[in-house]
Design an enzyme around this catalytic site. Structure first.
Site, PDB file in Angstrom:
ATOM      1  N   TYR A   1      61.163 114.216 -40.884  1.00 54.35           N
ATOM      2  CA  TYR A   1      60.491 114.185 -42.188  1.00 54.35           C
ATOM      3  C   TYR A   1      59.418 115.263 -42.215  1.00 54.35           C
ATOM      4  O   TYR A   1      59.632 116.368 -41.741  1.00 54.35           O
ATOM      5  CB  TYR A   1      59.945 112.779 -42.447  1.00 54.35           C
ATOM      6  CG  TYR A   1      59.548 112.546 -43.887  1.00 54.35           C
ATOM      7  CD1 TYR A   1      60.412 112.882 -44.937  1.00 54.35           C
ATOM      8  CD2 TYR A   1      58.322 111.997 -44.205  1.00 54.35           C
ATOM      9  CE1 TYR A   1      60.055 112.673 -46.261  1.00 54.35           C
ATOM     10  CE2 TYR A   1      57.956 111.771 -45.522  1.00 54.35           C
ATOM     11  CZ  TYR A   1      58.823 112.124 -46.545  1.00 54.35           C
ATOM     12  OH  TYR A   1      58.458 111.923 -47.849  1.00 54.35           O
TER      13      TYR A   1
ATOM     14  N   ARG B   1      57.505 118.743 -57.124  1.00 56.69           N
ATOM     15  CA  ARG B   1      56.354 118.432 -56.280  1.00 56.69           C
ATOM     16  C   ARG B   1      56.745 118.156 -54.833  1.00 56.69           C
ATOM     17  O   ARG B   1      56.150 117.329 -54.152  1.00 56.69           O
ATOM     18  CB  ARG B   1      55.585 117.227 -56.828  1.00 56.69           C
ATOM     19  CG  ARG B   1      55.061 117.442 -58.247  1.00 56.69           C
ATOM     20  CD  ARG B   1      54.136 116.328 -58.714  1.00 56.69           C
ATOM     21  NE  ARG B   1      54.784 115.020 -58.694  1.00 56.69           N
ATOM     22  CZ  ARG B   1      54.496 114.066 -57.808  1.00 56.69           C
ATOM     23  NH1 ARG B   1      53.588 114.279 -56.887  1.00 56.69           N
ATOM     24  NH2 ARG B   1      55.099 112.909 -57.865  1.00 56.69           N
TER      25      ARG B   1
ATOM     26  N   LYS C   1      63.026 110.373 -45.462  1.00 60.46           N
ATOM     27  CA  LYS C   1      62.150 109.201 -45.564  1.00 60.46           C
ATOM     28  C   LYS C   1      62.908 107.925 -45.217  1.00 60.46           C
ATOM     29  O   LYS C   1      62.387 107.060 -44.504  1.00 60.46           O
ATOM     30  CB  LYS C   1      61.555 109.112 -46.966  1.00 60.46           C
ATOM     31  CG  LYS C   1      60.602 107.939 -47.163  1.00 60.46           C
ATOM     32  CD  LYS C   1      59.863 108.025 -48.488  1.00 60.46           C
ATOM     33  CE  LYS C   1      58.831 109.147 -48.480  1.00 60.46           C
ATOM     34  NZ  LYS C   1      57.941 109.081 -49.685  1.00 60.46           N
TER      35      LYS C   1
END
Length: 243
Positions: free
Chosen positions: A154, A207, A225
């Protein structure tokens, strides 16, 4: 950042609700927490503490697959860890190398290959390839080396991977919903192969770690995730859906 619900998309919300309603009454194999504590927690010095004693495993996973269907399914594939009776029952004798190697030995080999990679992106791709062919071994290695591998799976490395996602693409994961699917999203969810979805991570591609709008290349965020949710939280990988 970058992975969040999509409150303004009513059709997508209805689609996810339909996934939830598909959950069967009887569950097969799962790792269920027997205490509220997570499988992996943070220690006082900022490190990671593994609590495998907090988890119990239910009945083994049942599958109708046989032969190469077992070997090519990353959910049930164990590589060379299959015992001879398992190989006979599953019709894979001769389909994998004859020597039986347990998960601990296979994990040692994976760690050696992982540490031989020169860059963080190469390490990410190495683990991604392992996840694509043998999720049992992938999560075993990740859980045993969570502090070393979590930043690779991640953040922060996943940001670099998302920037090159289109060029590094190897195998599809998750579901993609676009403006072209308006009116079809509720029916599209039935294309997902697993019925009992309990954890969904959604990104709209914007984002991503401050990198801007990456569009479909942002799929690396929910995939990464959810990998940590499975390893650190004991979530069954079959019950996750990256979107």
């Amino acid at each position: 950042a970058g992975a969040h619900p999509v409150p303004h998309s009513r059709m997508l919300s209805r689609a996810f609700s339909r996934i939830a309603r598909r959950a069967p009454a009887v569950r097969s194999w799962a790792a269920e927490p027997v205490t509220p504590r997570a499988l992996v927690t943070t220690s006082a010095d900022g490190g990671f503490v593994v609590h495998p004693e907090d988890y119990e495993f239910k009945q083994p996973q049942f599958t109708r697959r046989r032969g190469m269907g077992i070997v090519h399914d990353p959910i049930v594939n164990k590589g060379t860890a299959f015992s001879l009776p398992e190989r006979d029952r599953l019709h894979i004798r001769g389909m994998v190398p004859p020597r039986e190697l347990g998960m601990d030995v296979q994990t040692q080999k994976i760690i050696k290959g992982f540490r031989a990679c020169e860059t963080d992106v190469e390490k990410h791709l190495f683990l991604q390839g392992l996840q694509d062919r043998n999720e049992t071994l992938f999560y075993k290695a990740l859980l045993d080396n969570i502090e070393e591998m979590a930043p690779i799976v991640y953040t922060p490395v996943v940001g670099k991977v998302c920037q090159q996602f289109g060029h590094l693409f190897r195998r599809t994961r998750g579901m993609y919903f676009s403006s072209q699917d308006r009116g079809q999203m509720a029916s599209m969810v039935y294309n997902w192969p697993h019925d009992d979805v309990q954890v969904i991570v959604v990104t709209d591609g914007s984002r991503i770690l401050g990198l801007g709008d990456l569009g479909a290349n942002g799929m690396g965020i929910p995939v990464g995730k959810l990998s940590l949710y499975v390893a650190a939280g004991g979530v069954d990988p079959r019950r996750t859906l990256p979107v």
